[in-house]
Design a protein around this motif. Structure first.
Motif, mmCIF file in Angstrom:
data_model
loop_
_atom_site.group_PDB
_atom_site.id
_atom_site.type_symbol
_atom_site.label_atom_id
_atom_site.label_comp_id
_atom_site.label_asym_id
_atom_site.label_seq_id
_atom_site.Cartn_x
_atom_site.Cartn_y
_atom_site.Cartn_z
ATOM 1 N N ASP A 113 0.806 -1.218 0.000
ATOM 2 C CA ASP A 113 0.000 0.000 0.000
ATOM 3 C C ASP A 113 0.844 1.275 0.000
ATOM 4 O OD1 ASP A 113 -2.632 -0.269 -0.499
ATOM 5 O OD2 ASP A 113 -3.290 -0.325 1.591
ATOM 6 N N VAL A 114 2.082 1.165 0.476
ATOM 7 C CA VAL A 114 2.989 2.311 0.415
ATOM 8 C C VAL A 114 3.299 2.620 -1.048
ATOM 9 C CG1 VAL A 114 5.268 3.146 1.071
ATOM 10 C CG2 VAL A 114 3.924 1.797 2.693
ATOM 11 N N LEU A 115 3.534 1.563 -1.836
ATOM 12 C CA LEU A 115 3.742 1.737 -3.282
ATOM 13 C C LEU A 115 2.481 2.314 -3.915
ATOM 14 C CD1 LEU A 115 5.338 -1.780 -3.988
ATOM 15 C CD2 LEU A 115 6.576 0.383 -3.845
ATOM 16 N N GLY A 116 1.323 1.789 -3.459
ATOM 17 C CA GLY A 116 0.049 2.219 -4.022
ATOM 18 C C GLY A 116 -0.202 3.699 -3.785
ATOM 19 N N LEU A 117 0.073 4.161 -2.580
ATOM 20 C CA LEU A 117 -0.176 5.569 -2.277
ATOM 21 C C LEU A 117 0.703 6.480 -3.128
ATOM 22 C CD1 LEU A 117 -1.450 7.867 -0.696
ATOM 23 C CD2 LEU A 117 0.274 7.533 1.078
#
Lengths: 121, 412
Positions: free
Chosen positions: B229-233
């Motif tokens: 989710d860090v990549l996603g954000l």
């Protein structure tokens, strides 16, 4: 940015000879040097008590003067220190280190930067 | 080493190492204020010593240990020696030199986690994060958020008092607590981004600086935390920002996705975002930010609005609904359905979402309904829906857009 730390105190508290006030007064004497060493110091003055003050007004071209103000309110303006700080939060942190803050209060006021527009009220 | 190069080294250290030195000092000294004083002392000592004895090989380590020892000295000298004794004993135990370089990144990450701690109110998290992690001044944050500087200063003072009084530990959360704590961090970063992005009014550059800071934080997190989710954000923010130039016309009015000039989109961040999304999907643990980014990427990669892969978007919204069953997500899915299957099916989906409640005061729900009613020739219902949307919209550019739509329906 520059900030003026306006120091307010009640003279009856600051000069009551108690151990607390003695300790504050002793630290006040060297506090400019503390601020100079940390690079925050710009200028500072302590003020005589308001009994020695005069208040001046000019209205319709005429000047009038009155003595005082006298000590009626509990706290009065007793001096100021102008500091150079990164932002308001750093200024507040430095103001919290001013010894008189422990007995009175210190108002932190940003110094006007005249390159901006005047405020609209 | 000659004095001019010492001076240059000091400036370089101030620019590049100051934040990391401070983050480490916060850990070593256990508080923000002590760290700020120590940081100041460290640079003062460097200004005095580097020109005389030369620039140290590792300025970061030098500054950390200078700040650390100066603080111990100060605490020794001060009258509160007795009160500080336990702290002093603790400090003396910490060997500054030990594995310093390995903990630098951890120190920065600890700082982010403490600034975004769930025990702090959300607006305090944002202010603290912008000041302590991003290095914005109180006044800059106040300008960006259009509030008086003392309001922000107070939030920061109270947040720090809260961290101190509640003895919130300065640490990266243990694995079992990481997901919940990371959520709070990602939320703060996304709120910062949106504050900068949603503001189309006013030329104040500080608002755009908020987007830049949020993306900088996103990049930092990608380096420090290996969660999809860090990549996603980060991907999501890059995709939004890639459309910046096309989003507002010369008059400052909003341009909808359908009408945007796609040649004005910035394709470099779109490609970068695609790489991040693919990495996140490869982990097989796909969260809400990854799915939102994947949806934004389908839009970003469509050559024209008509050629958008709506089936893919609806499928991604189905996944998103499973992860986050919020009415707003359901509404967005309904809009995508209308693009895939036409306004009649879309309107039925929107009505179904609205019937479930929770969106009565959400302007975009009424706008979506109005657009579908208009496309179906339902003039009167469309008019009523636009009016409802206008009533709930404060943002001037959005209001103008809705009023133009209403006017297109002809006289009432």
């Amino acid at each position: 940015m520059r900030y003026a730390c306006l120091i307010y105190y009640n003279p009856k508290v600051l000069f009551d000879q108690s151990p607390a006030s003695q300790s504050v007064l002793a630290q006040c004497a060297g506090h400019d040097d503390v601020l100079k060493a940390s690079g925050h110091f710009v200028s500072a003055e302590a003020l005589e008590l308001p009994e020695s003050a005069m208040t001046v007004q000019v209205r319709d071209g005429k000047m009038s003067t009155v003595d005082g103000p006298f000590i009626e309110t509990k706290e009065m303006l007793g001096g100021f220190i102008v500091i150079d700080a990164l932002d308001l939060n750093e200024a507040v942190r430095i103001a919290a280190g001013i010894p008189q803050a422990r007995l009175g209060s210190v108002e932190v006021r940003p110094v006007v930067d005249f390159s901006g527009a005047p405020p609209i009220l | 080493v000659s004095p001019p190069s010492a001076h240059a080294a000091l400036e370089a250290a101030y620019r590049t190492d100051r934040r990391r030195v401070r983050a480490t000092l916060i850990r070593l000294l256990g508080g923000f204020d002590a760290a700020d004083e120590a940081l100041h002392d460290a640079f003062a000592a460097a200004a005095e010593q580097w020109p005389r004895v030369g620039v140290p090989e590792n300025p970061y380590a030098w500054l950390v240990s200078a700040g650390h020892y100066k603080t111990i000295d100060r605490w020794r000298c001060q009258a509160r020696l007795e009160a500080a004794l336990p702290e002093l004993a603790l400090l003396a135990e910490v060997s500054v030199e030990q594995d310093l370089t390995e903990t630098i990144e951890d120190d920065e990450l600890r700082l982010i986690f403490i600034c975004c701690h769930p025990a702090l109110p959300p607006d305090a998290r944002i202010a603290l994060c912008l000041r302590e992690v991003c290095g914005l001044t109180t006044e800059e944050i106040a300008r960006a958020y259009l509030v008086p500087a003392p309001t922000i200063a107070q939030r920061i003072v109270r947040a720090k008092a809260r961290i101190r009084d509640a003895a919130i530990p300065y640490e990266v959360p243990p694995p079992h607590a990481l997901p919940a704590r990371l959520d709070s961090v990602l939320q703060v970063v996304y709120l910062i981004f949106n504050e900068g992005y949603a503001a189309t009014q006013g030329p104040d550059l500080m608002r755009e600086a908020l987007c830049e800071q949020a993306i900088r934080l996103g990049r930092l997190l990608v380096q420090l935390v290996h969660e999809p989710d860090v990549l996603g954000l980060l991907a999501l923010m890059l995709l939004h920002r890639s459309r910046r130039a096309a989003r507002v016309d010369a008059a400052g009015d909003l341009v909808l996705l359908e009408q945007q000039d796609r040649s004005a989109w910035d394709h470099e961040p779109i490609a970068e975002a695609r790489g991040l999304i693919d990495r996140a999907f490869a982990s097989r643990r796909v969260g809400t930010y990854v799915l939102q980014a994947a949806i934004a990427a389908v839009h970003a990669e469509a050559p024209t609005f008509a050629e958008t892969d709506w089936a893919r978007i609806v499928a991604l919204y189905d996944d998103l609904l499973r992860a986050d069953a919020s009415p707003v997500v359901a509404l967005n899915r309904a809009v995508a359905v209308s693009m895939q299957h036409g306004p009649a099916v879309g309107l039925a989906s929107v009505e179904a979402v609205l019937a479930q409640g929770g969106l009565d005061t959400y302007a975009l729900a009424h706008t979506a309904r109005a657009d579908m009613q208009r496309r179906l020739g339902l003039v009167e219902p469309a008019r009523a829906s636009y009016r409802a949307a206008i009533e709930m919209t404060q943002q001037p550019a959005e209001r103008r857009l809705l009023q133009a739509r209403l006017a297109q329906l002809g006289p009432a």
